[in-house]
Design an enzyme around this catalytic site. Structure first.
Site, PDB file in Angstrom:
ATOM      1  CG  LEU A  84      -4.962  29.791  14.789  1.00 15.79           C
ATOM      2  CD1 LEU A  84      -5.861  29.445  13.760  1.00 15.79           C
ATOM      3  CD2 LEU A  84      -5.668  29.949  16.206  1.00 15.79           C
ATOM      4  CG  ASN A 101       2.177  35.366  20.768  1.00 14.61           C
ATOM      5  OD1 ASN A 101       1.872  35.638  19.631  1.00 14.61           O
ATOM      6  ND2 ASN A 101       1.508  35.153  21.637  1.00 14.61           N
ATOM      7  CG  HIS A 103      -2.603  37.104  24.346  1.00 15.00           C
ATOM      8  ND1 HIS A 103      -3.016  35.893  23.622  1.00 15.00           N
ATOM      9  CD2 HIS A 103      -3.751  37.577  25.247  1.00 15.00           C
ATOM     10  CE1 HIS A 103      -3.958  35.502  24.241  1.00 15.00           C
ATOM     11  NE2 HIS A 103      -4.507  36.223  25.189  1.00 15.00           N
ATOM     12  CD  GLU A 173      -2.969  43.055  18.344  1.00 14.07           C
ATOM     13  OE1 GLU A 173      -3.103  41.889  19.157  1.00 14.07           O
ATOM     14  OE2 GLU A 173      -3.520  42.939  17.138  1.00 14.07           O
TER      15      GLU A 173
HETATM   16  C1  GAR Z   1      -4.197  39.713  16.472  1.00 10.37           C
HETATM   17  O1  GAR Z   1      -5.408  40.642  17.436  1.00 10.37           O
HETATM   18  C2  GAR Z   1      -3.427  39.194  17.614  1.00 10.37           C
HETATM   19  O2  GAR Z   1      -3.183  39.635  18.656  1.00 10.37           O
HETATM   20  C3  GAR Z   1      -4.311  37.733  17.847  1.00 10.37           C
HETATM   21  O3  GAR Z   1      -4.692  37.660  16.612  1.00 10.37           O
HETATM   22  C4  GAR Z   1      -5.097  38.836  15.865  1.00 10.37           C
HETATM   23  C5  GAR Z   1      -4.304  38.543  14.374  1.00 10.37           C
HETATM   24  O4  GAR Z   1      -4.821  39.809  13.683  1.00 10.37           O
HETATM   25  N1  GAR Z   1      -3.230  36.716  18.438  1.00 10.37           N
HETATM   26  C6  GAR Z   1      -3.912  35.880  19.226  1.00 10.37           C
HETATM   27  O5  GAR Z   1      -4.936  35.987  19.671  1.00 10.37           O
HETATM   28  C7  GAR Z   1      -2.876  34.612  19.927  1.00 10.37           C
HETATM   29  N2  GAR Z   1      -3.517  34.227  20.857  1.00 10.37           N
HETATM   30  P1  GAR Z   1      -4.062  39.861  12.157  1.00 10.37           P
HETATM   31  O6  GAR Z   1      -4.193  38.652  11.544  1.00 10.37           O
HETATM   32  O7  GAR Z   1      -4.923  40.960  11.743  1.00 10.37           O
HETATM   33  O8  GAR Z   1      -2.742  40.429  12.420  1.00 10.37           O
END
Ligand code: GAR
Length: 196
Positions: A84, A101, A103, A173
């Site tokens: 974050l 990263n 996104h 992802e």
């Molecule tokens: C993921 O979907 C990632 O793409 C997003 O947070 C989620 C974390 O999930 N990241 C963002 O939004 C960055 N701006 P996780 O903790 O289950 O891996």
């Protein structure tokens, strides 16, 4: 052997897939999970997997990026997986082109400060987009801005909810991030075989 640190703030499902993918690799080792949130799911995942964790606090993170702690552990690549906080300039400078990263949308759309997790999916649905996806990109000093390494799309259905879209995005992802990390790291550095 390359040593990566995963930075994560939340549940850690991506971190888990990355840890599993590189378990047993002779070239890439997940050496550290860095987290800013006590009690975050990712901490339990790391502990369960036997990966060292480092809990960071805002002011020292902004000031030092915990660079000494990363260097002490031989970290040469940083992987953000739902982290974050903005990455401080000291880390961008110490790891040029070595921070990646993921996104949960098709950048440059739906990026920037505050665009995290559910907020991104809600914005995509509010705009009525028929498609979303994931973006894997290098990290520079601006939010969600660096060079894009990889994108993949998924359809947005008629009755999509933020949660159902989040599930689709997570599946994308998990399928792509570990492999793209591997390609990026092994493509960034000369391989031993090159010189044999
Ligand atoms: C993921 O979907 C990632 O793409 C997003 O947070 C989620 C974390 O999930 N990241 C963002 O939004 C960055 N701006 P996780 O903790 O289950 O891996």
């Amino acid at each position: 052997m390359h040593h990566i640190a995963i930075f994560a703030s939340g549940a850690g499902s991506n971190a888990q897939k990355i840890i599993e993918y590189f378990r047993g690799s002779s070239r890439i080792s997940v050496a550290l999970v860095v987290c800013n949130k006590p009690g975050a799911g990712v901490l339990a995942i790391a502990r369960e997997a036997g990966v060292e964790t480092l809990l960071v606090e805002r002011e020292p993170f902004r000031a030092t990026g915990y660079l000494n702690e990363l260097k002490d552990r031989g970290i040469d690549f940083i992987v953000l997986a739902g982290f974050l906080w903005k990455i401080p300039d000291v880390l961008i400078g110490a790891y040029p082109h070595r921070i990646v990263n993921i996104h949960p949308a098709l950048l440059p759309a739906y990026g920037g400060k505050g665009m995290y997790g559910q907020a991104v999916h809600e914005a995509v649905l509010k705009a009525g987009d028929r498609e979303s996806g994931i973006t894997i990109h290098l990290v520079d000093q601006w939010y969600d801005h660096g060079h894009i390494l990889f994108q993949e799309t998924c359809p947005v259905s008629e009755n999509e909810s933020p949660d159902s879209l989040a599930d689709k995005i997570h599946r994308l992802e998990h399928a792509h991030y570990p492999r793209e990390i591997e390609k990026w790291i092994l493509g960034s550095v000369p391989q031993k075989e090159t010189f044999d």
